[in-house]
Design a protein around this motif. Structure first.
Motif, PDB file in Angstrom:
ATOM      1  N   LYS A  74       0.811  -0.650  -5.062  1.00  0.00           N
ATOM      2  CA  LYS A  74      -0.443  -1.741  -4.837  1.00  0.00           C
ATOM      3  C   LYS A  74      -0.610  -2.241  -3.329  1.00  0.00           C
ATOM      4  O   LYS A  74      -1.666  -2.128  -2.913  1.00  0.00           O
ATOM      5  CB  LYS A  74      -0.005  -3.167  -5.612  1.00  0.00           C
ATOM      6  CG  LYS A  74      -0.359  -3.195  -7.338  1.00  0.00           C
ATOM      7  CD  LYS A  74      -0.318  -4.439  -7.763  1.00  0.00           C
ATOM      8  CE  LYS A  74       0.631  -5.364  -7.499  1.00  0.00           C
ATOM      9  NZ  LYS A  74       0.931  -6.545  -8.328  1.00  0.00           N
ATOM     10  N   ALA A  75       0.586  -2.214  -2.538  1.00  0.00           N
ATOM     11  CA  ALA A  75       0.472  -2.294  -1.169  1.00  0.00           C
ATOM     12  C   ALA A  75      -0.069  -1.401  -0.463  1.00  0.00           C
ATOM     13  O   ALA A  75      -0.917  -1.468   0.524  1.00  0.00           O
ATOM     14  CB  ALA A  75       1.857  -2.545  -0.530  1.00  0.00           C
ATOM     15  N   GLY A  76       0.145  -0.070  -0.741  1.00  0.00           N
ATOM     16  CA  GLY A  76      -0.451   1.030  -0.610  1.00  0.00           C
ATOM     17  C   GLY A  76      -1.777   0.994  -0.584  1.00  0.00           C
ATOM     18  O   GLY A  76      -2.868   1.271   0.106  1.00  0.00           O
ATOM     19  N   CYS A  77      -2.389   0.532  -1.735  1.00  0.00           N
ATOM     20  CA  CYS A  77      -3.859   0.635  -2.052  1.00  0.00           C
ATOM     21  C   CYS A  77      -4.581  -0.353  -1.057  1.00  0.00           C
ATOM     22  O   CYS A  77      -5.445  -0.059  -0.490  1.00  0.00           O
ATOM     23  CB  CYS A  77      -4.032   0.240  -3.539  1.00  0.00           C
ATOM     24  SG  CYS A  77      -3.684   1.349  -4.868  1.00  0.00           S
ATOM     25  N   ALA A  78      -3.776  -1.713  -0.863  1.00  0.00           N
ATOM     26  CA  ALA A  78      -4.435  -2.686   0.015  1.00  0.00           C
ATOM     27  C   ALA A  78      -4.362  -2.162   1.455  1.00  0.00           C
ATOM     28  O   ALA A  78      -5.336  -2.652   2.130  1.00  0.00           O
ATOM     29  CB  ALA A  78      -3.572  -3.981  -0.194  1.00  0.00           C
ATOM     30  N   ASN A  79      -3.504  -1.161   1.744  1.00  0.00           N
ATOM     31  CA  ASN A  79      -3.610  -0.780   3.250  1.00  0.00           C
ATOM     32  C   ASN A  79      -4.402   0.372   3.343  1.00  0.00           C
ATOM     33  O   ASN A  79      -4.266   1.132   4.417  1.00  0.00           O
ATOM     34  CB  ASN A  79      -2.228  -0.518   3.629  1.00  0.00           C
ATOM     35  CG  ASN A  79      -1.306  -1.900   3.798  1.00  0.00           C
ATOM     36  OD1 ASN A  79      -2.087  -2.912   4.470  1.00  0.00           O
ATOM     37  ND2 ASN A  79      -0.318  -2.084   3.141  1.00  0.00           N
ATOM     38  N   GLY A  80      -5.037   0.873   2.265  1.00  0.00           N
ATOM     39  CA  GLY A  80      -6.054   2.094   2.548  1.00  0.00           C
ATOM     40  C   GLY A  80      -4.925   3.578   2.508  1.00  0.00           C
ATOM     41  O   GLY A  80      -5.378   4.551   3.244  1.00  0.00           O
ATOM     42  N   LEU A  81      -3.773   3.482   1.689  1.00  0.00           N
ATOM     43  CA  LEU A  81      -3.067   4.786   1.717  1.00  0.00           C
ATOM     44  C   LEU A  81      -2.879   5.553   0.536  1.00  0.00           C
ATOM     45  O   LEU A  81      -2.289   6.583   0.493  1.00  0.00           O
ATOM     46  CB  LEU A  81      -1.395   4.255   2.124  1.00  0.00           C
ATOM     47  CG  LEU A  81      -1.412   3.637   3.542  1.00  0.00           C
ATOM     48  CD1 LEU A  81      -0.150   3.088   3.682  1.00  0.00           C
ATOM     49  CD2 LEU A  81      -1.679   4.461   4.862  1.00  0.00           C
TER      50      LEU A  81
END
Length: 85
Positions: A74-81
């Motif tokens: 989820k953090a990766g999704c939020a950071n565009g990764l």
């Protein structure tokens, strides 16, 4: 010659930073992120499972346990990764 080398290295580092920033995708919303998570396997992802869906395993595996859990994803999704597929 020394000044030329310094200028070359400065340009090289600036260009490399721009390329890394350009690799980040548009952040995914919660629903899009959940859809990609399910496509990837829907449980802790190994490097092989995650590879088609992410830019960098190392950046998402923040606890360094060798897998990407839902919170990290989820953090990766939020950071565009995370790549929408």
């Amino acid at each position: 010659m020394g000044k030329s080398l310094i200028v070359f290295l400065a340009v090289l580092f600036c260009t490399a930073g721009a390329v890394v920033r350009a690799e980040a995708q548009t952040p995914l919303g919660e629903d899009e992120c959940a859809d990609v998570w399910k496509k990837a396997g829907g449980h802790n992802l190994s490097p092989d499972q995650a590879k088609p869906f992410i830019k960098s395993f190392v950046q998402l595996d923040t606890d360094k346990d060798g897998s990407i859990n839902w919170e990290e994803f989820k953090a990766g999704c939020a950071n565009g990764l995370v790549i929408k597929k």
